[in-house]
Design a protein around this motif. Structure first.
Motif, PDB file in Angstrom:
ATOM      1  N   CYS A 272      27.390 -44.886 -33.842  1.00 18.87           N
ATOM      2  CA  CYS A 272      28.174 -45.639 -35.119  1.00 18.87           C
ATOM      3  C   CYS A 272      28.717 -44.351 -35.798  1.00 18.87           C
ATOM      4  O   CYS A 272      29.775 -44.269 -36.183  1.00 18.87           O
ATOM      5  N   PHE A 273      27.882 -43.404 -35.962  1.00 21.93           N
ATOM      6  CA  PHE A 273      28.388 -42.151 -36.822  1.00 21.93           C
ATOM      7  C   PHE A 273      29.495 -41.448 -35.942  1.00 21.93           C
ATOM      8  O   PHE A 273      30.370 -41.083 -36.634  1.00 21.93           O
ATOM      9  N   GLY A 274      29.538 -41.422 -34.864  1.00 17.11           N
ATOM     10  CA  GLY A 274      30.516 -40.752 -33.814  1.00 17.11           C
ATOM     11  C   GLY A 274      31.739 -41.471 -33.902  1.00 17.11           C
ATOM     12  O   GLY A 274      32.990 -40.734 -34.012  1.00 17.11           O
ATOM     13  N   LEU A 275      31.709 -42.843 -33.934  1.00 17.08           N
ATOM     14  CA  LEU A 275      32.764 -43.659 -33.921  1.00 17.08           C
ATOM     15  C   LEU A 275      33.473 -43.718 -35.402  1.00 17.08           C
ATOM     16  O   LEU A 275      34.867 -43.735 -35.805  1.00 17.08           O
ATOM     17  N   GLU A 276      32.907 -43.327 -36.173  1.00 17.77           N
ATOM     18  CA  GLU A 276      32.904 -43.333 -37.775  1.00 17.77           C
ATOM     19  C   GLU A 276      33.787 -42.059 -37.959  1.00 17.77           C
ATOM     20  O   GLU A 276      35.007 -42.000 -38.813  1.00 17.77           O
TER      21      GLU A 276
ATOM     22  N   LEU B 189      46.679 -46.474 -27.237  1.00 20.41           N
ATOM     23  CA  LEU B 189      45.535 -46.592 -26.423  1.00 20.41           C
ATOM     24  C   LEU B 189      45.008 -45.300 -26.017  1.00 20.41           C
ATOM     25  O   LEU B 189      43.898 -45.402 -25.935  1.00 20.41           O
ATOM     26  N   LYS B 190      46.015 -44.241 -25.826  1.00 22.62           N
ATOM     27  CA  LYS B 190      45.360 -42.972 -25.502  1.00 22.62           C
ATOM     28  C   LYS B 190      44.478 -42.476 -26.963  1.00 22.62           C
ATOM     29  O   LYS B 190      43.339 -41.976 -26.440  1.00 22.62           O
ATOM     30  N   THR B 191      44.887 -42.618 -27.906  1.00 24.35           N
ATOM     31  CA  THR B 191      44.168 -42.263 -28.929  1.00 24.35           C
ATOM     32  C   THR B 191      42.803 -43.024 -28.986  1.00 24.35           C
ATOM     33  O   THR B 191      41.723 -42.496 -29.484  1.00 24.35           O
ATOM     34  N   ALA B 192      42.823 -44.233 -28.989  1.00 25.70           N
ATOM     35  CA  ALA B 192      41.464 -44.895 -28.780  1.00 25.70           C
ATOM     36  C   ALA B 192      40.496 -44.481 -27.870  1.00 25.70           C
ATOM     37  O   ALA B 192      39.346 -44.529 -28.033  1.00 25.70           O
ATOM     38  N   ARG B 193      41.111 -44.123 -26.622  1.00 23.42           N
ATOM     39  CA  ARG B 193      40.309 -43.663 -25.607  1.00 23.42           C
ATOM     40  C   ARG B 193      39.582 -42.105 -26.076  1.00 23.42           C
ATOM     41  O   ARG B 193      38.450 -42.177 -25.591  1.00 23.42           O
ATOM     42  N   GLU B 194      40.319 -41.511 -26.699  1.00 27.52           N
ATOM     43  CA  GLU B 194      39.857 -40.074 -27.163  1.00 27.52           C
ATOM     44  C   GLU B 194      38.633 -40.467 -28.232  1.00 27.52           C
ATOM     45  O   GLU B 194      37.651 -39.842 -28.219  1.00 27.52           O
ATOM     46  N   ALA B 195      38.963 -41.583 -29.126  1.00 27.42           N
ATOM     47  CA  ALA B 195      37.998 -41.967 -30.107  1.00 27.42           C
ATOM     48  C   ALA B 195      36.551 -42.425 -29.558  1.00 27.42           C
ATOM     49  O   ALA B 195      35.476 -42.006 -29.959  1.00 27.42           O
ATOM     50  N   ALA B 196      36.650 -42.917 -28.258  1.00 32.37           N
ATOM     51  CA  ALA B 196      35.722 -43.309 -27.726  1.00 32.37           C
ATOM     52  C   ALA B 196      34.612 -42.280 -27.166  1.00 32.37           C
ATOM     53  O   ALA B 196      33.631 -42.544 -27.154  1.00 32.37           O
ATOM     54  N   GLN B 197      35.290 -41.122 -26.940  1.00 32.50           N
ATOM     55  CA  GLN B 197      34.428 -39.956 -26.350  1.00 32.50           C
ATOM     56  C   GLN B 197      33.718 -39.406 -27.656  1.00 32.50           C
ATOM     57  O   GLN B 197      32.510 -38.978 -27.241  1.00 32.50           O
TER      58      GLN B 197
ATOM     59  N   PHE C 115      40.922 -39.471 -36.032  1.00 32.82           N
ATOM     60  CA  PHE C 115      42.336 -39.786 -35.647  1.00 32.82           C
ATOM     61  C   PHE C 115      43.140 -40.861 -36.538  1.00 32.82           C
ATOM     62  O   PHE C 115      44.207 -41.261 -36.185  1.00 32.82           O
ATOM     63  N   GLN C 116      42.627 -40.979 -37.500  1.00 30.22           N
ATOM     64  CA  GLN C 116      43.064 -41.901 -38.403  1.00 30.22           C
ATOM     65  C   GLN C 116      43.362 -43.186 -37.855  1.00 30.22           C
ATOM     66  O   GLN C 116      44.541 -43.893 -37.773  1.00 30.22           O
ATOM     67  N   LEU C 117      42.555 -43.782 -37.150  1.00 25.59           N
ATOM     68  CA  LEU C 117      42.456 -45.289 -36.548  1.00 25.59           C
ATOM     69  C   LEU C 117      42.882 -46.320 -37.720  1.00 25.59           C
ATOM     70  O   LEU C 117      43.184 -47.403 -36.762  1.00 25.59           O
ATOM     71  N   TYR C 118      42.434 -45.990 -38.682  1.00 25.82           N
ATOM     72  CA  TYR C 118      42.693 -47.164 -39.570  1.00 25.82           C
ATOM     73  C   TYR C 118      44.196 -47.636 -39.733  1.00 25.82           C
ATOM     74  O   TYR C 118      44.627 -48.558 -40.319  1.00 25.82           O
ATOM     75  N   ARG C 119      45.383 -46.469 -39.427  1.00 32.30           N
ATOM     76  CA  ARG C 119      46.515 -46.615 -39.396  1.00 32.30           C
ATOM     77  C   ARG C 119      46.970 -47.020 -38.204  1.00 32.30           C
ATOM     78  O   ARG C 119      48.364 -47.641 -38.380  1.00 32.30           O
ATOM     79  N   LEU C 120      46.234 -47.414 -37.151  1.00 33.38           N
ATOM     80  CA  LEU C 120      46.754 -47.886 -35.801  1.00 33.38           C
ATOM     81  C   LEU C 120      46.422 -49.301 -35.571  1.00 33.38           C
ATOM     82  O   LEU C 120      45.127 -49.506 -35.901  1.00 33.38           O
ATOM     83  N   ASP C 121      46.868 -50.097 -34.615  1.00 34.01           N
ATOM     84  CA  ASP C 121      46.398 -51.410 -34.422  1.00 34.01           C
ATOM     85  C   ASP C 121      45.923 -51.238 -32.889  1.00 34.01           C
ATOM     86  O   ASP C 121      46.756 -51.329 -31.939  1.00 34.01           O
TER      87      ASP C 121
END
Length: 144
Positions: free
Chosen positions: A112-116, A64-72, A122-128
């Protein structure tokens, strides 16, 4: 007083068939009914509550912490995209409505570009991340 099939108007019969047709195709939304239509509303929460969850859950907290950082990254991309596209539009056309449309379009594409970028950074494709967000949702409901 119940109406039989013959007494219902053409439009009412058509509308019921239409509803059944789309309800069948969007039946997967029933999986999200506890999130979309909760029995009791969620209590107010802010970043300190999220940090408390991150500290309390060793499995889903870091995700969840990583997902919140990705949202930034997405927010930064939206700001950057909106300002640059609106700036270029204003520079070359001096059109207020064009700049406003470019601002909106730049915000969407920049986000969209920032989230990509964040997805790879953060290699979010490895996380659920969805499981972590649902665990936070359940934790927040149980906490109330």
């Amino acid at each position: 007083m119940s109406e039989t099939q013959d007494q219902k108007s053409f439009f009412k019969r058509h509308w019921e068939g239409y509803k059944e047709f789309w309800a069948e195709r969007f039946s997967f939304l029933e999986n999200y009914s506890r999130v979309l239509n909760p029995e009791k509303p969620l209590p107010h929460w802010d970043s300190s509550v999220v940090e408390e969850f991150i500290a309390s859950d060793p499995v889903h907290g870091p995700t969840l912490k990583t997902a919140r950082e990705a949202a930034q990254f997405g927010a930064a991309g939206a700001v950057l995209g909106a300002v640059t596209t609106a700036g270029y539009c204003w520079k070359y056309s001096r059109s207020a409505h064009g700049a406003a449309l470019a601002f909106g379009f730049g915000a969407v594409t920049g986000s969209c570009f920032g989230l990509e970028v964040a997805n790879h950074w953060f290699q979010l494709y490895r996380l659920d991340t969805m499981a972590a967000q649902m665990k936070f949702y359940e934790w927040l409901q149980n906490r109330a």
